[in-house]
Write a protein that holds these residues in place. Structure first.
Motif, PDB file in Angstrom:
ATOM      1  N   ASP A  81      -1.107   1.907  22.536  1.00  0.00           N
ATOM      2  CA  ASP A  81      -0.720   0.600  22.075  1.00  0.00           C
ATOM      3  C   ASP A  81      -0.820   0.337  20.086  1.00  0.00           C
ATOM      4  N   ALA A  82      -0.711   2.049  19.704  1.00  0.00           N
ATOM      5  CA  ALA A  82      -0.493   1.711  18.307  1.00  0.00           C
ATOM      6  C   ALA A  82       0.934   0.920  17.445  1.00  0.00           C
ATOM      7  N   LYS A  83       0.590  -0.273  16.524  1.00  0.00           N
ATOM      8  CA  LYS A  83       0.800  -0.605  16.237  1.00  0.00           C
ATOM      9  C   LYS A  83       2.195  -0.334  14.974  1.00  0.00           C
ATOM     10  N   PHE A  84       3.468  -1.195  14.587  1.00  0.00           N
ATOM     11  CA  PHE A  84       4.147  -1.257  14.192  1.00  0.00           C
ATOM     12  C   PHE A  84       4.210  -2.091  12.616  1.00  0.00           C
ATOM     13  N   ILE A  85       3.775  -2.285  12.034  1.00  0.00           N
ATOM     14  CA  ILE A  85       3.615  -3.587  10.940  1.00  0.00           C
ATOM     15  C   ILE A  85       4.509  -3.599   9.853  1.00  0.00           C
ATOM     16  N   GLU A  86       5.576  -4.240   9.853  1.00  0.00           N
ATOM     17  CA  GLU A  86       6.740  -4.302   8.959  1.00  0.00           C
ATOM     18  C   GLU A  86       6.624  -5.570   7.456  1.00  0.00           C
ATOM     19  N   VAL A  87       6.954  -4.479   6.356  1.00  0.00           N
ATOM     20  CA  VAL A  87       6.935  -6.017   5.158  1.00  0.00           C
ATOM     21  C   VAL A  87       7.956  -5.472   4.281  1.00  0.00           C
ATOM     22  N   ASP A  88       8.707  -6.506   4.029  1.00  0.00           N
ATOM     23  CA  ASP A  88       9.326  -6.542   2.548  1.00  0.00           C
ATOM     24  C   ASP A  88       9.414  -6.189   1.080  1.00  0.00           C
ATOM     25  N   ALA A  89       9.055  -5.879   0.623  1.00  0.00           N
ATOM     26  CA  ALA A  89       9.046  -5.432  -0.493  1.00  0.00           C
ATOM     27  C   ALA A  89       9.586  -6.133  -1.456  1.00  0.00           C
ATOM     28  N   ILE A 145      10.844   0.150  -0.456  1.00  0.00           N
ATOM     29  CA  ILE A 145       9.628   0.177  -1.023  1.00  0.00           C
ATOM     30  C   ILE A 145       9.776   0.383  -2.934  1.00  0.00           C
ATOM     31  N   GLY A 146      11.280   0.607  -2.920  1.00  0.00           N
ATOM     32  CA  GLY A 146      11.074   0.995  -4.536  1.00  0.00           C
ATOM     33  C   GLY A 146      10.788  -0.512  -5.142  1.00  0.00           C
ATOM     34  N   GLN A 193       3.997  -1.702  -9.843  1.00  0.00           N
ATOM     35  CA  GLN A 193       3.333  -0.924 -10.228  1.00  0.00           C
ATOM     36  C   GLN A 193       2.212  -1.370  -9.868  1.00  0.00           C
ATOM     37  N   CYS A 194       1.082  -1.774 -10.283  1.00  0.00           N
ATOM     38  CA  CYS A 194       0.358  -2.047  -9.597  1.00  0.00           C
ATOM     39  C   CYS A 194       0.121  -1.770  -7.856  1.00  0.00           C
ATOM     40  N   GLN A 195       0.852  -2.799  -7.534  1.00  0.00           N
ATOM     41  CA  GLN A 195       0.672  -2.248  -5.640  1.00  0.00           C
ATOM     42  C   GLN A 195       0.650  -1.214  -5.477  1.00  0.00           C
ATOM     43  N   ILE A 196       2.013   0.037  -6.052  1.00  0.00           N
ATOM     44  CA  ILE A 196       1.959   0.808  -5.569  1.00  0.00           C
ATOM     45  C   ILE A 196       1.025   1.989  -5.898  1.00  0.00           C
ATOM     46  N   ASN A 197       0.128   2.143  -7.525  1.00  0.00           N
ATOM     47  CA  ASN A 197      -1.134   1.993  -7.489  1.00  0.00           C
ATOM     48  C   ASN A 197      -2.023   1.743  -6.011  1.00  0.00           C
ATOM     49  N   LYS A 198      -2.094   1.133  -6.102  1.00  0.00           N
ATOM     50  CA  LYS A 198      -3.144   0.854  -5.199  1.00  0.00           C
ATOM     51  C   LYS A 198      -3.194   1.129  -3.877  1.00  0.00           C
ATOM     52  N   GLU A 223      15.979   9.631  -7.324  1.00  0.00           N
ATOM     53  CA  GLU A 223      15.036   9.941  -9.218  1.00  0.00           C
ATOM     54  C   GLU A 223      14.262   8.708  -9.081  1.00  0.00           C
ATOM     55  N   GLU A 224      14.943   7.059  -8.420  1.00  0.00           N
ATOM     56  CA  GLU A 224      14.116   5.393  -8.528  1.00  0.00           C
ATOM     57  C   GLU A 224      12.512   5.841  -8.505  1.00  0.00           C
ATOM     58  N   ILE A 225      11.921   6.318  -7.636  1.00  0.00           N
ATOM     59  CA  ILE A 225      11.358   6.057  -7.090  1.00  0.00           C
ATOM     60  C   ILE A 225       9.677   6.750  -7.591  1.00  0.00           C
ATOM     61  N   PRO A 226       9.139   6.406  -7.393  1.00  0.00           N
ATOM     62  CA  PRO A 226       7.769   7.207  -8.243  1.00  0.00           C
ATOM     63  C   PRO A 226       7.698   7.958  -7.082  1.00  0.00           C
ATOM     64  N   GLU A 227       7.063   9.060  -8.598  1.00  0.00           N
ATOM     65  CA  GLU A 227       6.878  10.794  -7.831  1.00  0.00           C
ATOM     66  C   GLU A 227       5.752  10.500  -7.400  1.00  0.00           C
ATOM     67  N   ALA A 228       4.564   9.994  -7.951  1.00  0.00           N
ATOM     68  CA  ALA A 228       3.662   9.502  -6.857  1.00  0.00           C
ATOM     69  C   ALA A 228       3.977   9.493  -5.071  1.00  0.00           C
TER      70      ALA A 228
END
Length: 361
Positions: A123-131, A186-187, A191-196, A247-252
């Motif tokens: 029953d594992a869920k697939f949650i989809e969001v659009d950045a 996801i790109g 930046q604050c959302q990415i850090n969280k 290269e446009e996606i944060p290295e972290a």
């Protein structure tokens, strides 16, 4: 004198009685009005739920099994290697629009559930969001990705609000607990959302803070104390898709994910998508029309949209089969040129010089 006092008392009693009677009557009227409005809105909502249009061809043609995704054999094998088995990894998918990134992400979890030693339950869920449309508030009043705390000063009246109790609200990362969180584009995250998000990936839980939370307060329910002390679990696997370059996606983010690249589709692969869609949905089409669509469609999604338009055209004309002239008319009118712009008065195909071919399926 006592008579005057009695009259005065009677007068004030009458006034107070009239006041409370009027107030009670008003409350009863408000309650009745609220019930009537609620009933009307419930009926309207129920009527809306019983109205549905035909499913768009782009949805009906979506692959139902991972093997049905065309032109991405190596990428799909890499996705299975990353997600299936006892140690699933986070994944980043690169690729142009319409090459099957979202479909692959949806189907990959189903493959993973069936793999040997998998930690994913049935029953594992697939949650989809659009950045691109992900709301974010710097005050953390609303954060649908990570979650937020509805503090009494913002949440207004209500049982918890009146009692001064802060309410933690789950975000997508917690809803995906035990499953997969798919973030399209996801790109485009801030930046604050990415850090969280990175913090959640590291801790596998979401921690909340609130100036209104008091650890010793007995008014706060036990489960809210538990959330503020221990957080909400958020142990999931991330699948991010993007049309940006790596290269446009944060290295972290990149360093925490297996990076998989989806190829642009060839004409032959697009033709295969058209044939498969026609076979699944019982659409009759000439081979010449398939060749023409595959020549000018920029992706599988483009091809299905052209096919949808051509199918509608033959329905309007009372025909049963999509011919090369129907495909050519659609391409001209809708200006499909495989991504290249042409002027409004130009035509990419001269229908008059097209010779009808033998109509094979």
């Amino acid at each position: 004198m006592s008579g005057i006092i009695m009259i005065t008392q009677f007068f004030f009693t009458l006034v107070i009685g009239m006041y409370f009677f009027t107030k009670l009557k008003g409350e009863h009227s408000d309650t009745r009005t609220l019930e009537e409005n609620s009933k009307k809105e419930a009926e309207r909502l129920n009527d809306m739920r019983h109205i549905s249009l035909a499913e768009p061809l782009t949805e009906a043609a979506r692959p139902r099994a991972i093997e049905e995704i065309v032109g991405q054999e190596d990428a799909l094998k890499a996705m299975k290697a990353a997600l299936c088995g006892p140690n699933p990894q986070h994944i980043l998918i690169y690729g142009s629009p319409g090459v099957g990134k979202t479909a692959a992400a949806r189907l990959a979890l189903e493959c993973a559930k069936q793999s040997e030693g998998t930690p994913f339950k049935s029953d594992a869920k697939f949650i989809e969001v659009d950045a691109t449309i992900m709301r974010y508030d710097e005050r953390s009043i609303a954060d649908p990705l990570i979650g937020s705390v509805h503090d009494p000063i913002y949440q207004g009246a209500g049982a918890y609000g009146a009692a001064g109790v802060p309410q933690p609200k789950e975000g997508a990362v917690s809803k995906a607990h035990g499953g997969v969180l798919f973030i399209d584009e996801i790109g485009e995250l801030q930046q604050c959302q990415i850090n969280k998000l990175l913090k959640v990936l590291e801790d596998r839980r979401v921690m909340f803070e609130s100036a209104y939370y008091s650890e010793g307060s007995k008014n706060i329910p036990t489960y809210i104390h538990d959330i503020f002390r221990n957080g909400i679990p958020a142990d999931f696997r991330l699948i991010g898709a993007t049309t940006r370059k790596s290269e446009e996606i944060p290295e972290a983010i990149r360093s925490r994910c297996v990076e998989i690249y989806f190829n642009s589709l060839t004409r032959e692969q697009i033709a295969s998508i058209v044939h498969n869609t026609c076979e699944r949905l019982n659409i009759a089409i000439d081979n010449g029309a398939v060749e023409l669509i595959s020549k000018y469609a920029g992706s599988g999604r483009d091809a299905v949209k052209i096919l949808q338009m051509a199918k509608n055209i033959i329905c309007l004309d009372g025909k049963q089969r999509i011919g090369i002239e129907d495909a050519a008319w659609t391409l001209n009118v809708c200006h499909y040129t495989n991504g290249h712009y042409f002027g409004a008065d130009e035509k990419i195909i001269d229908i008059s010089v097209i010779k009808p071919k033998e109509k094979n399926s």
